[in-house]
Design a protein around this motif. Structure first.
Motif, short mmCIF file in Angstrom:
data_model
loop_
_atom_site.label_atom_id
_atom_site.label_comp_id
_atom_site.label_asym_id
_atom_site.label_seq_id
_atom_site.Cartn_x
_atom_site.Cartn_y
_atom_site.Cartn_z
N TYR A 1 -6.93 -8.58 4.02
CA TYR A 1 -6.25 -7.79 3.01
C TYR A 1 -6.38 -6.31 3.36
CZ TYR A 1 -6.66 -12.09 0.25
OH TYR A 1 -6.59 -13.39 -0.18
N ALA A 2 -5.28 -5.58 3.29
CA ALA A 2 -5.30 -4.14 3.49
C ALA A 2 -5.78 -3.48 2.20
CB ALA A 2 -3.92 -3.62 3.87
N LEU A 3 -6.81 -2.63 2.28
CA LEU A 3 -7.40 -2.01 1.12
C LEU A 3 -6.93 -0.55 0.97
CD1 LEU A 3 -11.00 -3.49 1.44
CD2 LEU A 3 -9.09 -4.32 0.03
N ALA A 4 -7.17 0.02 -0.20
CA ALA A 4 -6.60 1.32 -0.54
C ALA A 4 -7.16 2.44 0.32
CB ALA A 4 -6.85 1.62 -2.02
N ASP B 1 -2.89 -2.37 -5.62
CA ASP B 1 -3.07 -1.10 -4.91
C ASP B 1 -4.25 -1.14 -3.96
OD1 ASP B 1 -5.22 -1.09 -6.62
OD2 ASP B 1 -4.74 0.81 -7.59
N GLY B 2 -4.92 -2.30 -3.84
CA GLY B 2 -6.01 -2.44 -2.89
C GLY B 2 -7.28 -1.73 -3.27
N ARG C 1 0.87 -1.16 0.00
CA ARG C 1 0.00 0.00 0.00
C ARG C 1 0.91 1.21 0.00
NH1 ARG C 1 -2.26 -3.24 -1.65
NH2 ARG C 1 -4.08 -4.39 -0.92
N ALA C 2 1.06 1.85 -1.16
CA ALA C 2 2.05 2.91 -1.36
C ALA C 2 3.43 2.32 -1.07
CB ALA C 2 1.73 4.13 -0.51
N ASP C 3 4.17 2.88 -0.09
CA ASP C 3 5.51 2.36 0.22
C ASP C 3 5.51 1.49 1.47
OD1 ASP C 3 5.04 4.28 2.10
OD2 ASP C 3 6.95 5.32 1.87
N VAL D 1 -3.42 -14.52 -10.98
CA VAL D 1 -2.42 -13.55 -10.51
C VAL D 1 -2.82 -12.19 -11.07
CG1 VAL D 1 0.00 -12.85 -10.59
CG2 VAL D 1 -0.58 -15.28 -10.41
N LEU D 2 -2.80 -11.16 -10.22
CA LEU D 2 -3.10 -9.80 -10.67
C LEU D 2 -1.81 -9.00 -10.76
CD1 LEU D 2 -6.32 -8.92 -8.61
CD2 LEU D 2 -6.12 -10.00 -10.87
N GLY D 3 -1.60 -8.33 -11.89
CA GLY D 3 -0.41 -7.51 -12.08
C GLY D 3 -0.61 -6.09 -11.59
N ARG D 4 0.49 -5.43 -11.22
CA ARG D 4 0.41 -4.04 -10.79
C ARG D 4 -0.09 -3.14 -11.93
NH1 ARG D 4 4.90 -3.84 -8.76
NH2 ARG D 4 4.47 -3.73 -6.53
N ASP D 5 0.08 -3.57 -13.17
CA ASP D 5 -0.35 -2.79 -14.33
C ASP D 5 -1.81 -3.05 -14.70
OD1 ASP D 5 -0.10 -5.38 -15.19
OD2 ASP D 5 1.25 -4.94 -16.87
N GLY D 6 -2.55 -3.75 -13.86
CA GLY D 6 -3.96 -4.01 -14.11
C GLY D 6 -4.24 -5.28 -14.87
#
Length: 381
Positions: free
Chosen positions: A140-143, A216-217, A95-97, A310-315
């Motif tokens: 799960y930590a959400l955005a 990114d949650g 979640r961010a950094d 699997v989910l990618g950071r790029d969507g």
């Protein structure tokens, strides 16, 4: 380095239309050397924005990190209940950094800064009417700062029945905020009578829905994948839901069902029976034990169309397809809107944990079952 052609048509015609061909090159390995960076059983893997890869080690209750070239950097954690300690390592993400890590054993999520220093944790057990009085812990930590609950289900409740599980957002204090969606859990566990009671085990051919939270949650993806009951063309579903419960994608993907070979089912029954027998759980004879195992297994007529996600950071959404017993297995890659990007194949033994348009991080095992982390560079054509 050797490039691999991943287009499905390299092996056989794609069964669900035409998609682009991608190539990958195996260009980094982590955890293959002896010493502090050597890997044991890998639970989950994530990649930071700076390219550093993090792998959970449940047997040791630690997280190991490696740079882009696979060089060991550091580790964090140990077994325990204190700050920065773990009882049962689960999934992890960013979640961010800030790195968040599931710890179902301690019923909490722990948070670590970019330097892997412990920051804080969220811990609760909630039984509310909104969860049908089922115990939920942080999952799960959400955005938006909320937490998706993780139902601690007694295994006996998941054997031989279909159960509706609500995906509930909680505050950090454990108060229910909203229901995002629900899934129908089925065919998850088997139960075999033993001299000392019963033994539970995962169903190898489960077709229960699978769920993943975006990096990114900000949303959840659910795949419905019930095994086809006939040889007619069937479809699996992909549903993407945001934190307000709005359905952003709800699409069906047709496919041609692949029959489950009787020899494959027999091999599964024999393997489970052998494991139980070697653990001292055998019945009067091997034949009777095999009968007990076969009675409790869910054995569909056709293979489950999607075996993992699997989910990618790029969507991107990566869907691992049917386990056919071949040396390679197909993957279907979707973009953030659910449109197909590629049909590709990877070695069946390669367990992908992270993937996007530029790279794949996966766990591979040698002949002695020693794991290593392998990165493939992805080149869309």
């Amino acid at each position: 380095m050797m490039a691999m052609c991943l287009l499905a048509a390299c092996d056989r015609p794609a069964r669900e239309g035409t998609a682009a061909g991608w190539a990958v090159t195996r260009d980094a390995v982590a955890g293959e050397d002896d010493g502090p960076g050597a890997l044991t059983v890998v639970g989950d893997v994530t990649v930071g924005a700076d390219g550093v890869v993090y792998a959970t080690q449940p047997q040791e209750s630690i997280i190991r990190s490696y740079d882009r070239q696979g060089r060991f950097l550091r580790e964090v954690g140990r077994e325990g209940e204190g700050p920065g300690e773990f009882d049962q390592l689960g999934e992890l993400g960013w979640r961010a950094d800030t790195l968040w890590v599931q710890d179902p054993g301690n019923r909490r999520i722990s948070f670590f800064g970019p330097d892997l220093r412990y920051v804080r944790s969220v811990s609760f057990t909630s039984e509310e009417p909104i969860t049908r009085d089922r115990p939920n812990i942080p999952g799960y930590a959400l955005a938006d700062g909320s937490v998706l609950g993780y139902w601690q289900a007694p295994l006996e409740q998941l054997v031989g029945r279909t159960v509706t599980d609500r995906l509930v957002r909680f505050t950090e204090a454990g108060e229910p905020a909203s229901v995002l969606d629900s899934v129908e859990l089925r065919n998850l566990f088997s139960v075999v009578p033993t001299p000392n009671g019963v033994t539970y085990g995962p169903q190898p051919y489960t077709d229960s829905p699978i769920m993943q939270v975006a990096h990114d949650g900000s949303f959840v993806v659910i795949v419905t994948r019930e095994a086809a009951k006939s040889a007619d063309r069937a479809a699996f579903g992909v549903r993407r839901v945001d934190l307000a419960g709005r359905v952003l994608i709800n699409r069906q993907y047709p496919y041609t069902p692949v029959p489950l070979a009787s020899r494959a089912a027999d091999s599964t029954v024999n393997a489970m029976s052998s494991t139980l027998s070697s653990n001292g759980m055998g019945r009067a004879s091997e034949a009777s034990l095999r009968r007990e195992v076969r009675k409790t297994l869910y054995i569909p007529s056709h293979l489950t169309p999607v075996s993992s996600m699997v989910l990618g950071r790029d969507g991107t959404i990566w869907l691992r397809r049917e386990r056919t017993g071949e040396p390679t297995i197909g993957w279907t890659v979707l973009d953030s809107a659910g449109a197909k990007l590629a049909d590709l194949r990877l070695p069946t033994s390669t367990m992908v944990h992270y993937a996007d348009r530029s790279q794949i991080w996966a766990v591979e095992q040698d002949s002695l079952d020693v794991p290593t982390l392998v990165r493939y560079r992805v080149t869309p054509r």
